[in-house]
Design an enzyme around this catalytic site. Structure first.
Site, short mmCIF file in Angstrom:
data_model
loop_
_atom_site.label_atom_id
_atom_site.label_comp_id
_atom_site.label_asym_id
_atom_site.label_seq_id
_atom_site.Cartn_x
_atom_site.Cartn_y
_atom_site.Cartn_z
CD1 TRP A 94 -2.66 1.59 0.18
CD2 TRP A 94 -2.50 1.70 2.41
NE1 TRP A 94 -3.56 2.53 0.63
CE2 TRP A 94 -3.48 2.62 1.99
CE3 TRP A 94 -2.23 1.59 3.78
CZ2 TRP A 94 -4.20 3.42 2.89
CZ3 TRP A 94 -2.94 2.38 4.67
CH2 TRP A 94 -3.91 3.28 4.24
C1 LIG Z 1 -5.57 7.77 3.00
C2 LIG Z 1 -6.64 8.22 3.95
C3 LIG Z 1 -6.70 9.54 4.31
C4 LIG Z 1 -7.66 9.99 5.20
N1 LIG Z 1 -7.65 11.30 5.58
C5 LIG Z 1 -8.46 11.72 6.56
C6 LIG Z 1 -8.33 13.05 7.07
O1 LIG Z 1 -7.48 13.83 6.64
N2 LIG Z 1 -9.15 13.43 8.09
C7 LIG Z 1 -10.08 12.58 8.61
O2 LIG Z 1 -10.77 12.98 9.55
N3 LIG Z 1 -10.23 11.32 8.14
C8 LIG Z 1 -9.44 10.87 7.13
N4 LIG Z 1 -9.55 9.57 6.67
C9 LIG Z 1 -10.63 8.72 7.21
C10 LIG Z 1 -10.31 8.08 8.54
O3 LIG Z 1 -8.99 7.69 8.58
C11 LIG Z 1 -11.23 6.87 8.76
O4 LIG Z 1 -12.57 7.25 8.56
C12 LIG Z 1 -11.14 6.28 10.17
O5 LIG Z 1 -9.82 6.29 10.63
C13 LIG Z 1 -11.71 4.87 10.21
O6 LIG Z 1 -11.66 4.34 11.49
P1 LIG Z 1 -12.12 2.83 11.80
O7 LIG Z 1 -11.76 2.56 13.20
O8 LIG Z 1 -13.51 2.62 11.37
O9 LIG Z 1 -11.22 1.92 10.82
P2 LIG Z 1 -9.66 1.60 10.90
O10 LIG Z 1 -8.92 2.64 11.66
O11 LIG Z 1 -9.23 1.31 9.53
O12 LIG Z 1 -9.59 0.29 11.78
C14 LIG Z 1 -9.95 -0.97 11.35
C15 LIG Z 1 -9.08 -1.99 12.06
O13 LIG Z 1 -9.63 -3.28 11.94
C16 LIG Z 1 -8.58 -4.20 11.62
N5 LIG Z 1 -9.18 -5.34 10.94
C17 LIG Z 1 -9.70 -5.37 9.69
N6 LIG Z 1 -10.17 -6.62 9.42
C18 LIG Z 1 -9.95 -7.37 10.53
C19 LIG Z 1 -10.21 -8.72 10.85
N7 LIG Z 1 -10.78 -9.56 9.99
N8 LIG Z 1 -9.86 -9.17 12.09
C20 LIG Z 1 -9.26 -8.34 12.98
N9 LIG Z 1 -8.98 -7.05 12.70
C21 LIG Z 1 -9.33 -6.56 11.50
C22 LIG Z 1 -7.63 -3.36 10.78
O14 LIG Z 1 -6.36 -3.93 10.70
C23 LIG Z 1 -7.66 -2.04 11.53
O15 LIG Z 1 -6.77 -2.00 12.60
C24 LIG Z 1 -8.62 9.09 5.74
C25 LIG Z 1 -8.57 7.75 5.36
C26 LIG Z 1 -7.60 7.31 4.47
C27 LIG Z 1 -7.57 5.86 4.08
S1 SF4 Z 2 4.61 -1.51 5.68
FE1 SF4 Z 2 5.91 -1.46 3.85
S2 SF4 Z 2 5.44 -3.36 2.76
FE2 SF4 Z 2 3.81 -3.05 4.23
S3 SF4 Z 2 2.21 -1.96 3.05
FE3 SF4 Z 2 3.44 -0.41 4.12
S4 SF4 Z 2 5.01 0.18 2.62
FE4 SF4 Z 2 4.13 -1.77 1.90
#
Ligand SMILES: Cc1cc2nc3c(=O)[nH]c(=O)nc-3n(C[C@H](O)[C@H](O)[C@H](O)COP(=O)(O)OP(=O)(O)OC[C@H]3O[C@@H](n4cnc5c(N)ncnc54)[C@H](O)[C@@H]3O)c2cc1C
Ligand code: SF4
Ligand code: SF4
Lengths: 593, 109
Positions: free
Chosen positions: B47
């Protein structure tokens, strides 16, 4: 030593863990859920089940440059709901959820600053607003900061344990099951209450950057969040809401990075190939630069379709200093974008940055697809709560809102569990459930070296291309129709009938196999939602070329339930209820954009 | 945007139970090869979050843009401090830009 897959399910070690509160997914919402549980209950036995390692997992793994919602002085939670509602074209949204979330929001963000997250302030020490509601942060360490606080609670954190299914006691959820990516064990977590916080679903659709490149995960959303949280509920008959409201966003082209950083943070207008300001020229009647999010998201792709591409955000007015600031923002959130610019010798003060549409995601923290929950954040499965991207009905949560919702779900879970006693695991039906899941989970590993089957990547790529072409992906400018959805469903059914052919050589491969199995379940439900909405309500997010107008009769929520026994999916609607007064289509009470 | 490991610099995080890059990768992609050096098991699945690059104590991991998306020769290197990170970016012409960014603590302090 090379990994030796088990030959028989009996060889697989089983670890049983009992606790009060189980949090599946130690991401943004999950970490806040743990902290809240400790705050409310010094005795609470908290377990976090995490597929990756909580120090760098999920959406925030690379960092963050902004918190998209923080209520400024002089505004109220109701004002935030009005804005949020207008961003999704007047909804319908779950205003009960939106309002309770908004009331909790600022405290969650303040917690982050207390924990050591640098929030950008001006010389007087006031928080600096980037746009109307979003504030800038230096969030490179956002995820480790949240993880440290979760660990400090004394929660037992099971890193690299992948959740695969809920543990059920009849109709009730009493925990979850999964497998250890490092130790190859089968895990059974028994809990009085469970919060599912596994983030959204990325990778249901093909990303256009996957064509003819070695980069399959050039996606904006974390590609390791695959929708398992939704899939686990779908398989047990949980009601899902608004899955058809997909999140399609304007992103930097050839490198799927955020664009708000540039367009909002540096007042850079979107322009087309002719140099016209897209929103001003074509969408002034909908608010121009302040048009609802889906309009802004879809605009660049509409320009391409109309023959006016390519499309850009115009950064050529930036000074060298501002250009440097812009790169600092990216380094805090998506550092490799700065490398991407360098790898094209791109000077943003001389050349605008190219933009394009992203692949569609299911993310209930952005749009509102996910579990139907009550105001305590309990899903329709008793004992199962949802927070963050997994919880539906309430869009525009982002970092702060997902954190706040983690807290709310914990409060709901703690209240619920007072009346719960855990079922013993040695009951015959519990035993049967656990054995069946163990066999299902490990089956791709036990096919033997000679097995003539299908690899997870093959199946995933077939599904992604199918969804892209038939269920409204980027290559189709997000459009679909009844016939294409029927085609997609027919082929999804064929893919599902071949799940038994999936094989994996090691535990990483086993994870990939379950990722595609889970994505298929989410994709199928998504197609049913898209089918039910025989109208076009949010162009781009949801576009039906056979029903190009909005239908007033569908000003309601589209829901589905899958029958756990037959697999049949039923879709139906729920009415919208306005809680916060005001014109639904306007972001403010006085009606001004 | 796959990580490229410099085999001369990587020491396999000798003392650790699990090498640091393997610990942090959100996609479970970094692992040790039979030569006890780290590698990314599926380049296509990365990623490009740069978590592995940032955590490596030996500075052994270079993040690369796949050639189909960005031309060869640019680099972006983080140097992690306690409360800040210093990034060095070099473009195709060898122009160097440096950025020092706060990571922890109250802004302005
Ligand atoms: C590139 C990017 C930029 C962003 N920019 C902003 C920003 O500037 N400002 C803002 O407010 N928001 C931003 N967001 C949005 C924000 O980050 C998300 O809305 C928020 O963090 C999601 O929180 P969450 O806890 O729902 O998911 P996440 O934080 O993604 O947590 C999900 C967790 O579940 C775990 N998981 C998944 N599947 C399984 C499984 N089968 N078993 C066990 N664990 C599992 C994952 O590993 C992860 O730790 C951005 C998102 C991205 C991707
Ligand atoms: S930790 Fe390194 S190998 Fe893993 S998704 Fe991020 S950049 Fe790619
Ligand atoms: S963190 Fe660095 S030194 Fe340690 S194993 Fe990975 S690449 Fe090698």
């Amino acid at each position: 030593m090379a990994y030796q897959p088990p030959k028989d399910p009996q060889e697989i070690p089983v670890e049983e863990v009992s606790c009060g509160l189980l949090i599946i997914g130690g991401g943004n919402a999950g970490c806040f859920a743990a902290v809240e549980a400790r705050k409310l209950s010094p005795e609470m036995d908290i377990v976090i089940m995490e597929k990756a390692h909580i120090s760098r997992s999920g959406a925030t793994a690379a960092g963050m440059d902004a918190i998209n919602t923080y209520i400024p002085p002089g505004k109220t939670p109701e004002d935030l709901v009005r804005w949020s509602r207008s961003q999704v074209g007047g909804g319908p949204i779950r205003e009960d959820l939106a309002l309770t979330n908004a009331q909790e929001l600022n405290q969650a963000v303040d917690d982050l600053e207390d924990w050591g997250l640098p929030i950008v302030r001006d010389d007087e020490g006031n928080i600096k607003y980037r746009g109307g509601w979003d504030i800038s942060i230096r969030g490179e360490a956002l995820k480790p900061i949240m993880a440290e606080k979760a660990i400090e609670t004394g929660a037992r954190v099971y890193n690299r344990v992948v959740a695969t299914n809920l543990l059920m006691d009849g109709e009730k959820c009493v925990g979850a099951m999964g497998f250890g990516l490092r130790d190859g064990k089968f895990y059974v977590f028994r809990a009085k209450a469970t919060i599912v916080a596994t983030g959204g679903a990325c990778g249901l659709y093909k990303s256009y950057t996957a064509d003819s490149t070695t980069s399959h995960h050039q996606t904006w959303m974390c590609p390791f969040n695959v929708g398992t949280g939704y899939a686990m509920g779908i398989r047990q008959g949980a009601e899902m809401t608004s899955m058809e409201q997909r999140w399609v966003a304007t992103r930097t082209k050839d490198f799927c990075g955020p664009v708000d950083t540039i367009s909002v943070g540096y007042r850079s207008a979107m322009i087309n190939g002719r140099g016209e300001k897209i929103l001003e020229k074509h969408y002034a009647h909908l608010g121009g630069d302040k048009a609802p999010r889906y309009i802004r998201a879809n605009a660049p792709m509409d320009e391409w379709l109309a023959g006016r591409g390519p499309t850009f955000v115009d950064t050529t007015h930036l000074s060298d200093e501002e250009a440097k600031e812009l790169k600092i923002d990216y380094l805090c959130e998506r550092p490799s974008f700065v490398l991407f610019l360098a790898s094209r010798n791109h000077d943003v003060t001389k050349e605008p940055i190219e933009i394009y549409g992203s692949d569609p995601y299911i993310v209930g923290g952005h749009t509102q697809s996910g579990y139907w929950v009550d105001v305590e954040r309990m899903t329709t499965i008793p004992g199962l709560f949802a927070a963050g991207e997994t919880a539906g009905g309430n869009p525009n949560k982002f970092v702060g809102g997902c954190a706040a919702e983690g807290k709310l779900a914990t409060r709901g879970a703690l209240k619920y569990m007072q009346a719960v006693t855990l079922p013993p695991l040695d009951q015959a039906r519990m035993k049967a459930q656990i054995e069946a899941e163990k066999a299902r989970v490990f089956s791709p590993l036990m096919k033997g070296a000679e097995f003539d089957g299908v690899s997870p990547v093959e199946m995933e790529e077939r599904m992604q291309r199918l969804m892209d072409e038939y269920a409204g992906g980027t290559s189709q400018f997000y459009r679909t129709n009844e016939e294409r959805l029927d085609y997609a469903l027919r082929h999804l059914a064929m893919l599902k009938s071949q799940i038994g052919l999936l094989h994996a050589g090691d535990l990483h491969g086993l994870m990939l196999a379950h990722e595609v199995i889970d994505r298929l379940d989410v994709a199928e439900v998504l197609c049913h939602h898209l089918k039910h909405r025989r109208e076009t309500r949010w162009p781009g997010w949801q576009t039906r070329s056979d029903f190009p107008e909005a239908d007033p009769a569908l000003d309601c929520f589209v829901e589905t339930v899958r029958d756990p026994l037959t697999g049949e999916i039923k879709s139906f609607t729920r009415p919208y209820e306005q809680v916060v007064p005001g014109d639904r289509f306007k972001p403010t009470l006085d009606g001004k954009f | 945007m796959p990580p490229k490991v410099d085999l001369n610099k990587c020491d396999g995080c000798q003392a650790q139970d699990e090498p640091l890059c393997e610990q942090v990768c959100p996609g479970n992609l970094m692992t040790l090869g039979e030569n006890a050096k780290a590698y990314c098991r599926e380049l296509r699945d990365c990623w490009d979050c740069m978590s592995c690059t940032k955590v490596c104590p030996k500075g052994a991991i270079d993040t690369r843009v796949p050639y189909q998306l960005g031309y060869h020769g640019a680099s972006l290197t983080p140097m992690m401090g306690t409360n800040s990170v210093t990034w060095t970016c070099v473009d195709l012409n060898g122009n160097v830009e440096r950025f020092r960014v706060k990571t922890r603590g109250r802004y302005g302090e």
